[in-house]
Design an enzyme around this catalytic site. Structure first.
Site, mmCIF file in Angstrom:
data_model
loop_
_atom_site.group_PDB
_atom_site.id
_atom_site.type_symbol
_atom_site.label_atom_id
_atom_site.label_comp_id
_atom_site.label_asym_id
_atom_site.label_seq_id
_atom_site.Cartn_x
_atom_site.Cartn_y
_atom_site.Cartn_z
ATOM 1 N N ASP A 538 -1.133 -2.972 8.847
ATOM 2 C CA ASP A 538 -0.362 -1.955 10.028
ATOM 3 C C ASP A 538 1.234 -2.841 9.795
ATOM 4 O O ASP A 538 1.052 -3.920 9.563
ATOM 5 C CB ASP A 538 -0.878 -1.629 11.143
ATOM 6 C CG ASP A 538 -1.147 -2.997 12.039
ATOM 7 O OD1 ASP A 538 -0.244 -3.765 12.217
ATOM 8 O OD2 ASP A 538 -2.127 -3.021 12.447
ATOM 9 N N GLU A 613 -11.046 -17.078 -22.199
ATOM 10 C CA GLU A 613 -10.720 -16.286 -21.357
ATOM 11 C C GLU A 613 -9.884 -17.042 -20.430
ATOM 12 O O GLU A 613 -9.031 -16.189 -19.983
ATOM 13 C CB GLU A 613 -12.234 -16.259 -20.341
ATOM 14 C CG GLU A 613 -12.915 -14.969 -21.024
ATOM 15 C CD GLU A 613 -14.412 -14.942 -20.748
ATOM 16 O OE1 GLU A 613 -15.187 -13.756 -20.445
ATOM 17 O OE2 GLU A 613 -14.949 -15.826 -20.115
#
Ligand code: GLA
Length: 732
Positions: A538, A613
């Protein structure tokens, strides 16, 4: 001055660059609301109001025999209690004589320059470059002498109006405040509105729902003691026909982290009222004579350019006027790796250093040691509250560990859950009375932990001392602040019986004090908020944390909806997003494209990645840094709606000068031998030519926006594309 009082019409008009808001001190000094919407010059908008004798709608006593003036049918600036208005109230009090009544009439107003302040609650702020003026309108109940002070600040350039409220008991007896809303907005004709809200659940926060307004009271809120996963303190009222690009949209964003309530009522005459504020569940606040109560701020915006226009207003404003941390705009956000999904609580110092070394090869800047480093904490049944290093796990001590990470030229971050206590902890054994539980009853357990009574000063002081102790002891660059349960057993041992109705709110006030003392005193630390993912996302939290963990759900395809929903009000730079092992059939590239719609990082065991990777990740980290100025500072466009059936989800960031853009697409569904798909760009300069991903050919902005970009369909499902558009500079 953007706030004008018109003496003869008795109107007060608030003007921003593109919007007008007007109220009027009307009949018998009742404060009426006249208008909020696109700019109109300073005229008296009360011509819109018609008065009729409406049966069963009461008339104020002072109206004598005139029956046409009823508050039940008048648009009001702040709806009060038992005044013949039977619609949703903005205030409910029990007076010292036991009566339930509040009659508020206008008692005065004040216009000042600059932003108003609240003493107890976080607010947005004005920068030196902002033109801001403020208005205070005082309502007074003549019988009780209780005042309601309505506060407004007008941010002219930003097209933002904030509102807040204060209740001042100037009477001689105590009153009980049972409901106090920060905003009340009446619309004379509300039948054509839709309400957009962001409901969700753990792992699926801020999904989007849109519903037409019918003759009900639509109620959106939280009773969990926090703003919650289940609802967000943000709603939009928009024209039924409104789209991303067209139509009137009103936004209401509440700066509060506890229980909240939004009520939207379409009344018998098709007038619409919206109120928003602290949730009234178990809320009974005693106000003794002379005392003042503050209600939190609501940030309001209006756009006639659809949902995107509204989102842009919030994104721009929340990027500049909400959080003072230097990490908001001055300092680049680091690429982090978090230990949680790499090791959960099964780690020690040696393992962390190994992860950090592997992550270094991936271009990662920061190692975050998540849950499990403190007290006795091998699982989630114990240890919360004991904020000292577990020497069985971090055998070298925190200092040495941080030094080892720093020696890799990496920064170090740490996890806390400061508001909680485990029953199996030294803290609980020493202070069981600090845990929130009702005497004579067993507390509701959730993840086997109990909330601390944050309303208590000594609990706040304990948390401040312990957390600051760790932060000041080692070279900490980042903190993840978590809360992993909803509140229940609302009770404080430090308060008398008649004040137990204040505990929900006092918890929030206590929390803000603790955050002031920990976060604002450490301006060089980057704080990230978290609540079992994105459960307390919020604007009040974003006043403290520049970024917030969107969700514990890292699945890249679920994340498309999570980011989409969150983006209606919160900007990309606030959205914590990581690449993890979740989503086995989704490539690392697609995961990276999705995580770049956020603060970007990794949440996996880097030591398990192959060299190839790791190299892929290194390129991704570099790419995130390269594009950060576009994704964090540019305008955001939702190009498709992932909640609708379709084959692609696409979104776009465009720099303010329209020189650069990043257009991202994830292929979510591939039909056999299906049609060619096109994604139409937005926000570009139609007259400019753009290169794509360094191509020699250039494409017209107008064409990319109207004909669109063909998306290759001969690709595996869940493939992603990222198109970097750069304006071609004329070199002649
Ligand atoms: C919450 C957070 C996770 C992790 C765990 C640790 O669920 O959302 O990211 O920090 O807590 O317990």
């Amino acid at each position: 001055m953007a706030i004008i009082y018109n003496e003869s019409a008795k109107t007060i008009t608030l003007q921003t660059k593109n919007t007008t808001y007007q109220m009027k001190i009307g009949n018998l000094d009742y404060l009426l609301h006249l208008y909020y919407g696109s700019s109109v010059p300073d005229i008296d908008m009360s011509y819109q109001i018609k008065q009729y004798d409406r049966g069963f709608s009461g008339n104020p006593y002072e109206s004598r025999n005139a029956r046409t003036f009823s508050l039940d049918a008048q648009p009001q600036e702040f709806s009060t209690q038992q005044q013949g208005d039977f619609r949703t109230t903005s205030i409910e009090v029990v007076n010292s004589d036991g009566s339930y009544s509040y009659h508020g009439k206008t008692a005065g107003y004040k216009i000042t320059s600059g932003k108003y302040q609240l003493d107890t609650l976080p607010c947005v702020f004005a920068r030196d470059t902002d033109t801001v003026s403020s208005l205070e309108v005082t309502l007074c109940d003549g019988a009780s002498d209780v005042q309601v002070v309505l506060l407004y600040s007008v941010f002219e350039e930003a097209d933002i109006i904030t509102r807040a409220v204060k209740v001042v008991n100037r009477g001689t007896g105590s009153i009980q405040l049972k409901k106090i809303m920060s905003v009340c907005l009446d619309f004379l004709n509300g039948s054509g509105f839709d309400l957009v809200s962001l409901p969700g659940r753990y792992g699926q926060e801020r999904q989007v729902e849109r519903q037409p307004m019918t003759h009900h009271i639509h109620n959106i809120g939280s009773v969990r003691g926090s703003s919650s996963h289940q609802q967000n303190p943000f709603v939009i009222l928009c024209d039924r026909e409104a789209t991303e690009d067209h139509g009137r949209c009103y936004g209401f964003s509440l700066m509060y982290s506890g229980n909240f309530l939004t009520e939207v009522e379409l009344d018998q005459y098709d007038q619409l009222r919206l109120v928003m504020g602290i949730g009234p569940k178990q809320f009974v606040y005693q106000l003794a004579p002379g005392e003042t109560f503050e209600g939190p701020e609501v940030v309001m915006a209006f756009s006639e350019h659809g949902l995107t226009g509204l989102s842009h207003l919030y994104h721009d404003f929340y990027r500049t006027n909400l959080c003072r941390s230097k990490f908001v705009s001055e300092v680049e956000r680091p690429v982090l790796i978090n230990s949680w999904e790499a090791a959960f609580m099964d780690f020690d110092d040696v393992k962390l250093v190994k992860i950090a070394k592997a992550a270094k090869n991936m271009g990662v800047d920061l190692l975050v040691m998540d849950d499990g480093w403190f007290g006795k904490r091998d699982d989630d049944n114990s240890g919360l509250g004991d904020w000292y290093v577990n020497k069985d796990k971090i055998r070298c001590g925190l200092h040495k560990l941080v030094e080892q990470i720093n020696a890799l030229d990496m920064k170090f971050g740490i996890w806390f859950e400061p508001e909680m206590v485990s029953e199996d902890s030294d803290l609980y054994r020493a202070h069981p009375e600090w845990a929130m539980q009702i005497p004579g009853r067993h507390a509701v357990r959730s993840r086997n932990q109990i909330a601390l009574d944050m309303s208590r000063r000594e609990v706040q002081d304990y948390v401040i001392e312990k957390v600051n102790g760790i932060l000041d002891d080692a070279n900490i660059y980042y903190v993840k602040w978590d809360i992993n349960r909803s509140l229940a057993d609302i009770w404080s041992n430090a308060l008398p019986a008649e004040k137990q109705g204040e505990v929900y709110h006092r918890y929030v006030l206590g929390l803000y004090r603790v955050m002031d003392e920990i976060i604002l005193t450490h301006p060089d630390i980057l704080f990230e908020g978290c609540s079992g993912g994105g459960g307390r996302y919020d604007p009040a939290m974003l006043h403290y944390y520049p970024q917030y963990w969107v969700s514990d759900n890292n699945h890249p395809i679920d994340r498309l909806k999570l980011h989409y929903g969150t983006s209606f009000v919160y900007p990309t730079c606030t959205m914590g997003a990581h690449i993890s092992d979740s989503g086995k059939f989704v490539s690392l590239e697609t995961k990276a494209v999705v995580a770049m719609c956020g603060t970007f990082g990794y949440e996996l065991d880097a030591t398990h990645l192959s060299k190839e990777e790791q190299e892929i990740c290194k390129e991704q980290s570099d790419r995130f840094r390269k594009y950060q100025h576009i994704t964090f500072k540019g305008d955001f466009y939702r190009l498709t709606d992932p909640f609708k059936v379709g084959n692609m989800t696409a979104w776009q960031h465009v720099t303010k000068d329209k020189d650069e853009s990043l257009l991202s697409v994830v292929v979510t569904n591939l039909t056999c031998n299906g049609p060619q798909e096109y994604i139409r760009a937005k926000g570009l300069d139609p007259g400019a030519m753009y290169s794509i991903n360094g191509s020699k050919e250039t494409y017209s902005g107008a064409a990319l926006m109207s004909a669109g970009l063909p998306i290759d369909r001969e690709v595996p499902e869940y493939s992603a594309f990222q198109f970097h558009l750069v304006r071609e500079r004329c070199t002649v």
